[in-house]
Design a protein around this motif. Sequence first.
Motif, PDB file in Angstrom:
ATOM      1  N   ASN A 202       0.252  15.796  52.559  1.00  0.00           N
ATOM      2  CA  ASN A 202      -0.373  14.655  53.225  1.00  0.00           C
ATOM      3  C   ASN A 202      -1.715  15.033  53.845  1.00  0.00           C
ATOM      4  N   THR A 203      -1.798  16.255  54.372  1.00  0.00           N
ATOM      5  CA  THR A 203      -3.014  16.705  55.048  1.00  0.00           C
ATOM      6  C   THR A 203      -4.143  17.015  54.076  1.00  0.00           C
ATOM      7  N   THR A 204      -3.822  17.416  52.838  1.00  0.00           N
ATOM      8  CA  THR A 204      -4.847  17.947  51.921  1.00  0.00           C
ATOM      9  C   THR A 204      -5.044  17.122  50.659  1.00  0.00           C
ATOM     10  N   ASP A 205      -4.376  16.004  50.534  1.00  0.00           N
ATOM     11  CA  ASP A 205      -4.419  15.228  49.295  1.00  0.00           C
ATOM     12  C   ASP A 205      -5.741  14.487  49.139  1.00  0.00           C
ATOM     13  N   ASN A 206      -6.555  14.931  48.178  1.00  0.00           N
ATOM     14  CA  ASN A 206      -7.803  14.254  47.823  1.00  0.00           C
ATOM     15  C   ASN A 206      -8.684  13.934  49.029  1.00  0.00           C
ATOM     16  N   ARG A 207      -8.843  14.904  49.916  1.00  0.00           N
ATOM     17  CA  ARG A 207      -9.686  14.727  51.084  1.00  0.00           C
ATOM     18  C   ARG A 207     -11.167  14.782  50.688  1.00  0.00           C
ATOM     19  N   THR A 208     -12.014  14.189  51.521  1.00  0.00           N
ATOM     20  CA  THR A 208     -13.445  14.147  51.211  1.00  0.00           C
ATOM     21  C   THR A 208     -14.177  15.416  51.631  1.00  0.00           C
ATOM     22  N   MET A 209     -13.562  16.224  52.516  1.00  0.00           N
ATOM     23  CA  MET A 209     -14.162  17.501  52.916  1.00  0.00           C
ATOM     24  C   MET A 209     -13.682  18.590  51.968  1.00  0.00           C
ATOM     25  N   PRO A 210     -14.587  19.356  51.369  1.00  0.00           N
ATOM     26  CA  PRO A 210     -14.175  20.292  50.330  1.00  0.00           C
ATOM     27  C   PRO A 210     -13.186  21.357  50.778  1.00  0.00           C
ATOM     28  N   ASP A 211     -13.312  21.852  52.014  1.00  0.00           N
ATOM     29  CA  ASP A 211     -12.465  22.982  52.432  1.00  0.00           C
ATOM     30  C   ASP A 211     -11.049  22.578  52.806  1.00  0.00           C
ATOM     31  N   ILE A 212     -10.737  21.286  52.794  1.00  0.00           N
ATOM     32  CA  ILE A 212      -9.357  20.863  53.041  1.00  0.00           C
ATOM     33  C   ILE A 212      -8.833  19.948  51.930  1.00  0.00           C
ATOM     34  N   CYS A 213      -9.472  19.999  50.763  1.00  0.00           N
ATOM     35  CA  CYS A 213      -9.039  19.184  49.624  1.00  0.00           C
ATOM     36  C   CYS A 213      -8.324  20.073  48.605  1.00  0.00           C
ATOM     37  N   MET A 214      -7.017  19.896  48.466  1.00  0.00           N
ATOM     38  CA  MET A 214      -6.215  20.748  47.586  1.00  0.00           C
ATOM     39  C   MET A 214      -6.692  20.693  46.140  1.00  0.00           C
ATOM     40  N   GLN A 215      -6.849  19.485  45.597  1.00  0.00           N
ATOM     41  CA  GLN A 215      -7.198  19.363  44.187  1.00  0.00           C
ATOM     42  C   GLN A 215      -8.569  19.987  43.904  1.00  0.00           C
ATOM     43  N   HIS A 216      -9.516  19.763  44.788  1.00  0.00           N
ATOM     44  CA  HIS A 216     -10.853  20.311  44.583  1.00  0.00           C
ATOM     45  C   HIS A 216     -10.839  21.836  44.600  1.00  0.00           C
ATOM     46  N   LEU A 217     -10.148  22.421  45.570  1.00  0.00           N
ATOM     47  CA  LEU A 217     -10.174  23.879  45.701  1.00  0.00           C
ATOM     48  C   LEU A 217      -9.416  24.569  44.569  1.00  0.00           C
ATOM     49  N   CYS A 218      -8.353  23.943  44.078  1.00  0.00           N
ATOM     50  CA  CYS A 218      -7.678  24.508  42.907  1.00  0.00           C
ATOM     51  C   CYS A 218      -8.586  24.429  41.674  1.00  0.00           C
ATOM     52  N   ALA A 219      -9.362  23.370  41.573  1.00  0.00           N
ATOM     53  CA  ALA A 219     -10.322  23.262  40.472  1.00  0.00           C
ATOM     54  C   ALA A 219     -11.397  24.345  40.582  1.00  0.00           C
ATOM     55  N   VAL A 220     -11.872  24.607  41.802  1.00  0.00           N
ATOM     56  CA  VAL A 220     -12.853  25.678  42.010  1.00  0.00           C
ATOM     57  C   VAL A 220     -12.264  27.019  41.625  1.00  0.00           C
ATOM     58  N   MET A 221     -11.014  27.268  42.012  1.00  0.00           N
ATOM     59  CA  MET A 221     -10.368  28.529  41.648  1.00  0.00           C
ATOM     60  C   MET A 221     -10.272  28.678  40.131  1.00  0.00           C
ATOM     61  N   LEU A 222      -9.905  27.601  39.441  1.00  0.00           N
ATOM     62  CA  LEU A 222      -9.841  27.656  37.981  1.00  0.00           C
ATOM     63  C   LEU A 222     -11.214  27.950  37.382  1.00  0.00           C
ATOM     64  N   ALA A 223     -12.239  27.300  37.897  1.00  0.00           N
ATOM     65  CA  ALA A 223     -13.585  27.434  37.333  1.00  0.00           C
ATOM     66  C   ALA A 223     -14.203  28.797  37.630  1.00  0.00           C
ATOM     67  N   ASP A 224     -14.016  29.285  38.848  1.00  0.00           N
ATOM     68  CA  ASP A 224     -14.728  30.494  39.303  1.00  0.00           C
ATOM     69  C   ASP A 224     -13.878  31.756  39.277  1.00  0.00           C
ATOM     70  N   GLY A 225     -12.567  31.598  39.277  1.00  0.00           N
ATOM     71  CA  GLY A 225     -11.689  32.760  39.364  1.00  0.00           C
ATOM     72  C   GLY A 225     -11.533  33.287  40.773  1.00  0.00           C
ATOM     73  N   SER A 226     -12.081  32.590  41.747  1.00  0.00           N
ATOM     74  CA  SER A 226     -11.948  32.936  43.162  1.00  0.00           C
ATOM     75  C   SER A 226     -12.478  31.762  43.976  1.00  0.00           C
ATOM     76  N   VAL A 227     -12.329  31.858  45.305  1.00  0.00           N
ATOM     77  CA  VAL A 227     -12.864  30.836  46.206  1.00  0.00           C
ATOM     78  C   VAL A 227     -13.528  31.557  47.372  1.00  0.00           C
ATOM     79  N   SER A 228     -14.835  31.416  47.505  1.00  0.00           N
ATOM     80  CA  SER A 228     -15.585  32.042  48.589  1.00  0.00           C
ATOM     81  C   SER A 228     -15.840  31.031  49.696  1.00  0.00           C
ATOM     82  N   PHE A 229     -16.362  31.501  50.818  1.00  0.00           N
ATOM     83  CA  PHE A 229     -16.743  30.577  51.886  1.00  0.00           C
ATOM     84  C   PHE A 229     -17.787  29.587  51.362  1.00  0.00           C
TER      85      PHE A 229
END
Length: 456
Positions: free
Chosen positions: A317-344
């Motif tokens: 509920n807290t992270t579902d499709n949020r507009t802020m990138p650092d608390i959006c689950m779907q966005h950050l998993c996509a970044v991990m897939l694309a980059d192989g890591s997640v930086s600040f």
Amino acid sequence: MKAAPQISPVMQALSAYIARALRRPLPPAVLEKTKHHLLDTFAAMLSGSRLPPGKKAISFAKTSGGTKEASVVGSRIVTAAANAALANGMLGHADETDDSHSPSQTHPGCGVVAAAFAMAEREGASGTALLRAVALGYDVCCRLTQSLNAVQFRAAGHSTHSFGPTFGAAAAAGALAGLDEGGARHLLSYAAQQASGVSCWMRDPEHIEKAFDFGGMPARNGVAAAAMVAHGFTGVEDVFSGERNFFVAYGHSPDPEELARDLGERYEIMNADIKRWAVGSPIQAPLDSLLELIRAHRIRPGEVERLIVRVAHLGANTTDNRTMPDICMQHLCAVMLADGSVSFKSSHDPKRMREPRILELRGLIELRGDDALTAAMPRREGIVEIRLKDGREFRHHTRAVRGTPENPMTREEVEAKSHDLMAPVTGVARSRKLCETVWKLEDTKDVRTLRPLLRA
């Protein structure tokens, strides 16, 4: 003749623990862990000084004036201790980089460290005193909401993230202000009168009120309580027992004895988490799992057909499709897939939320709240399931997130994370110097000598 007030065993033990904290050496493992959390929180403050909540906090501090007692991190402002605590607390939770403590449902560092550092500067305290005060603050912060049944208290709409840190900040600041046992009792009453918080902060779209709720408000109120009692303010001798006490007001099924249980034996800072990833707590486990799958099976983004993420219902509920990138689950998993890591940098770049490649990957990701993972709370577990276009399917369940007590980060990992956050603000040389200083903080006679390392 007026009868002496009745003081409960819980209050006797807790007030004595606060009053004697700076004279009590920390066990070696606790001392080391406290340094980890201090450095991690300084790093969160410095990186937070360049984010919208941090910028607002610094600009507000500029208007506040006040006696020059304590510094505002990421700036050259020196102001009254309560003003500095407010600003630095907001810097510490300007995003989701700071530490957390799952059993108490709090983020202790942003409130406790901000208050402790402000009062330590005001008093010209040593590095050893600061470390002992911080460890004390975590003990009081976490026990407070645990005594209220933290998960239940939060579910009822209260903000555990404000209540606990208010008391932790007050204890840390009060110890540094030199309060005796009687002063500590009055301190806790002033903390109780200021304790507040409604958990609607999750609806704050810009994280500014949330930074105040988690860090700025508790730190400011804790310092104010300590400063007032040090000035001679008196109050109720035992806010935790007797007529109309704190637990009568707030406890549905309270455990007041938790406030004093195992003090000096169970240090709550040992049970606190440092985030491997500079993102929201519910996203930590899925990112750990996704990285393990990518590395183990050499998965490339173009191979993915579907990705399912499972976390506790509250985390979903807290992270579902949020507009802020650092608390959006779907966005950050996509970044991990694309980059192989997640930086600040990658987790805080709003432009990447509009990047076609990221949007395409995000469309493959489904977030689900899970009953079994909800039952595992306060452990923040996560499961990632991937189906590839060639039909292969993989699954990974993270039970102990990196940075939790069951799977702690090393000193080297904490320094690497901190340097990544601090160097863009302070420069590489000062970032390295700050790390070295924290690791040897017992050698610091006056913490005000840290100011040049924390400026920007």
